[in-house]
Design a protein around this motif. Structure first.
Motif, mmCIF file in Angstrom:
data_model
loop_
_atom_site.group_PDB
_atom_site.id
_atom_site.type_symbol
_atom_site.label_atom_id
_atom_site.label_comp_id
_atom_site.label_asym_id
_atom_site.label_seq_id
_atom_site.Cartn_x
_atom_site.Cartn_y
_atom_site.Cartn_z
ATOM 1 N N VAL A 114 -80.204 4.077 3.367
ATOM 2 C CA VAL A 114 -81.036 3.060 4.020
ATOM 3 C C VAL A 114 -80.598 1.663 3.582
ATOM 4 N N ARG A 115 -80.402 1.481 2.290
ATOM 5 C CA ARG A 115 -80.061 0.150 1.781
ATOM 6 C C ARG A 115 -78.676 -0.294 2.248
ATOM 7 N N ALA A 116 -77.730 0.636 2.296
ATOM 8 C CA ALA A 116 -76.400 0.285 2.789
ATOM 9 C C ALA A 116 -76.456 -0.115 4.263
ATOM 10 N N ALA A 117 -77.176 0.661 5.064
ATOM 11 C CA ALA A 117 -77.295 0.329 6.489
ATOM 12 C C ALA A 117 -77.982 -1.013 6.682
ATOM 13 N N ARG A 118 -78.989 -1.284 5.871
ATOM 14 C CA ARG A 118 -79.718 -2.553 5.962
ATOM 15 C C ARG A 118 -78.778 -3.736 5.771
ATOM 16 N N LEU A 119 -77.798 -3.593 4.881
ATOM 17 C CA LEU A 119 -76.865 -4.680 4.599
ATOM 18 C C LEU A 119 -75.725 -4.752 5.608
ATOM 19 N N LEU A 120 -75.328 -3.622 6.157
ATOM 20 C CA LEU A 120 -74.143 -3.582 7.018
ATOM 21 C C LEU A 120 -74.429 -3.745 8.507
ATOM 22 N N VAL A 121 -75.511 -3.170 8.984
ATOM 23 C CA VAL A 121 -75.747 -3.110 10.433
ATOM 24 C C VAL A 121 -75.847 -4.479 11.092
ATOM 25 N N PRO A 122 -76.525 -5.465 10.523
ATOM 26 C CA PRO A 122 -76.563 -6.770 11.199
ATOM 27 C C PRO A 122 -75.175 -7.353 11.456
ATOM 28 N N GLY A 123 -74.290 -7.264 10.478
ATOM 29 C CA GLY A 123 -72.933 -7.771 10.672
ATOM 30 C C GLY A 123 -72.156 -6.941 11.675
ATOM 31 N N TRP A 124 -72.349 -5.630 11.654
ATOM 32 C CA TRP A 124 -71.679 -4.778 12.635
ATOM 33 C C TRP A 124 -72.134 -5.102 14.051
ATOM 34 N N ARG A 125 -73.406 -5.375 14.217
ATOM 35 C CA ARG A 125 -73.898 -5.751 15.544
ATOM 36 C C ARG A 125 -73.241 -7.039 16.019
ATOM 37 N N GLU A 126 -73.104 -7.996 15.140
ATOM 38 C CA GLU A 126 -72.459 -9.256 15.521
ATOM 39 C C GLU A 126 -70.998 -9.039 15.878
ATOM 40 N N ARG A 127 -70.322 -8.155 15.149
ATOM 41 C CA ARG A 127 -68.902 -7.892 15.388
ATOM 42 C C ARG A 127 -68.682 -6.910 16.536
ATOM 43 N N GLY A 128 -69.724 -6.202 16.932
ATOM 44 C CA GLY A 128 -69.611 -5.256 18.034
ATOM 45 C C GLY A 128 -69.181 -3.865 17.635
ATOM 46 N N GLY A 129 -69.228 -3.551 16.346
ATOM 47 C CA GLY A 129 -68.855 -2.196 15.953
ATOM 48 C C GLY A 129 -68.884 -1.988 14.466
ATOM 49 N N GLY A 130 -68.970 -0.735 14.075
ATOM 50 C CA GLY A 130 -68.967 -0.294 12.693
ATOM 51 C C GLY A 130 -69.260 1.189 12.667
ATOM 52 N N TYR A 131 -69.007 1.825 11.535
ATOM 53 C CA TYR A 131 -69.161 3.283 11.459
ATOM 54 C C TYR A 131 -69.837 3.646 10.148
ATOM 55 N N PHE A 132 -70.940 4.384 10.259
ATOM 56 C CA PHE A 132 -71.698 4.850 9.093
ATOM 57 C C PHE A 132 -71.587 6.365 9.027
ATOM 58 N N VAL A 133 -71.075 6.879 7.915
ATOM 59 C CA VAL A 133 -70.915 8.322 7.731
ATOM 60 C C VAL A 133 -71.802 8.760 6.570
ATOM 61 N N ALA A 134 -72.809 9.568 6.875
ATOM 62 C CA ALA A 134 -73.754 10.043 5.864
ATOM 63 C C ALA A 134 -73.402 11.471 5.470
ATOM 64 N N THR A 135 -73.158 11.685 4.190
ATOM 65 C CA THR A 135 -72.992 13.052 3.701
ATOM 66 C C THR A 135 -74.372 13.605 3.377
ATOM 67 N N ALA A 136 -74.807 14.562 4.167
ATOM 68 C CA ALA A 136 -76.076 15.251 3.900
ATOM 69 C C ALA A 136 -75.720 16.626 3.358
ATOM 70 N N SER A 137 -76.098 17.667 4.022
ATOM 71 C CA SER A 137 -75.846 19.043 3.568
ATOM 72 C C SER A 137 -76.371 19.984 4.633
ATOM 73 N N ALA A 138 -75.853 21.208 4.646
ATOM 74 C CA ALA A 138 -76.476 22.232 5.484
ATOM 75 C C ALA A 138 -77.941 22.407 5.093
ATOM 76 N N ALA A 139 -78.281 22.077 3.848
ATOM 77 C CA ALA A 139 -79.676 22.132 3.410
ATOM 78 C C ALA A 139 -80.551 21.181 4.201
ATOM 79 N N GLY A 140 -79.968 20.131 4.763
ATOM 80 C CA GLY A 140 -80.725 19.190 5.578
ATOM 81 C C GLY A 140 -81.015 19.691 6.971
ATOM 82 N N LEU A 141 -80.302 20.712 7.397
ATOM 83 C CA LEU A 141 -80.562 21.354 8.685
ATOM 84 C C LEU A 141 -81.324 22.666 8.501
ATOM 85 N N LEU A 142 -81.105 23.321 7.380
ATOM 86 C CA LEU A 142 -81.700 24.628 7.100
ATOM 87 C C LEU A 142 -82.708 24.473 5.965
#
Length: 268
Positions: A114-142
């Motif tokens: 959450v904190r990383a996205a909070r800092l990065l997303v505004p600038g990515w919106r201004e630039r028109g792009g960016g990529y956020f990759v979250a490592t979760a787990s199969a535990a997050g689906l199961l």
């Protein structure tokens, strides 16, 4: 998404999946800031990767540390294109997990994203792009047998990644959520549940290692970067997780019954 000449940050990069991701990113032509609580370990990994990598030690659930990572990346290489929120920890066992164990799991496995996205997303919106990759787990689906904090925090990580994709996907921001089962890392072997909870720790490891193959970090990193290249949201290094997830969704009660039987068999 091509990674050549891109600037990336990878957290939890002192070992395991994070280190493997950093190696593949640099090999593919990206420039990478590696972060980890283990400053010495992440320093060694970065040094092995040459001029295309620098290391920062620190707690990546701390907003000041995340801000420092972004500033270091911009100073060394330029604006951040990709953020791999890969750092993760286990948690307590069951209902006897302490508030501190719950807080730690939620801080690292969710709020760091959450904190990383909070800092990065505004600038990515201004630039028109960016990529956020979250490592979760199969535990997050199961789920994760043996550890309530791990299971719950990984569900939350998946939920936040979904929300981020829905909310900002039309603004050029791409999101992927990585949900592996067993990976040959310290977290699997010694970190899912504190060792003082021996029965739950053994159950947690058995639940993962008997459900499918235990992959190497390099195998996972290869699948992750292929998924990022294709801009897939759900990246499953263990394809069988999708079948399990579909079974869960198609008949929740039957799935719960099956998980209870699986747990009983592992404990028997």
């Amino acid at each position: 998404m091509e990674i050549v000449d891109k600037v990336a940050i990878v957290t939890g990069a002192g070992a395991g999946i994070g280190a493997a991701l950093a190696r593949r990113l640099v090999a593919g032509g990206a420039r990478v800031v590696l972060a980890d609580l283990d400053a010495e370990g992440v320093g060694r990994v970065a040094e092995s990767l040459g001029a295309g990598a620098v290391a920062v030690g620190g707690d990546v659930s701390d907003e000041l540390v995340i801000r420092g990572l972004i500033e270091r990346a911009e100073a060394e290489f330029g604006p951040v294109d990709l953020y791999f929120a890969n750092a993760g920890i286990g948690g307590g066992a069951g209902l006897d997990s302490t508030d501190q164990q719950w807080a730690a799991a939620l801080e690292v496995n969710v709020m760091a994203h959450v904190r990383a996205a909070r800092l990065l997303v505004p600038g990515w919106r201004e630039r028109g792009g960016g990529y956020f990759v979250a490592t979760a787990s199969a535990a997050g689906l199961l789920t994760q047998l043996g550890s309530a904090p791990y299971a719950v925090s990984k569900h939350a990580a998946v939920g936040f990644a979904e929300w981020l994709s829905v909310t900002y996907g039309d603004h050029g921001i791409r999101v992927s959520c990585v949900c592996p089962m067993g990976v040959d890392t310290r977290l699997l072997h010694t970190g899912l549940v504190p060792p003082e909870h021996a029965a739950e720790a053994e159950l947690a490891v058995k639940a993962v290692t008997t459900a499918g193959a235990v992959l190497s970090p390099d195998e996972v990193a290869e699948v992750v970067l292929a998924g990022v290249s294709d801009e897939h949201f759900l990246i499953l290094p263990h394809p069988e997780v999708l079948k399990m997830y579909r079974h869960k969704g198609s008949d929740y009660d039957r799935w719960l019954d099956g998980m209870r039987r699986f747990q009983a068999a592992l404990q028997g």
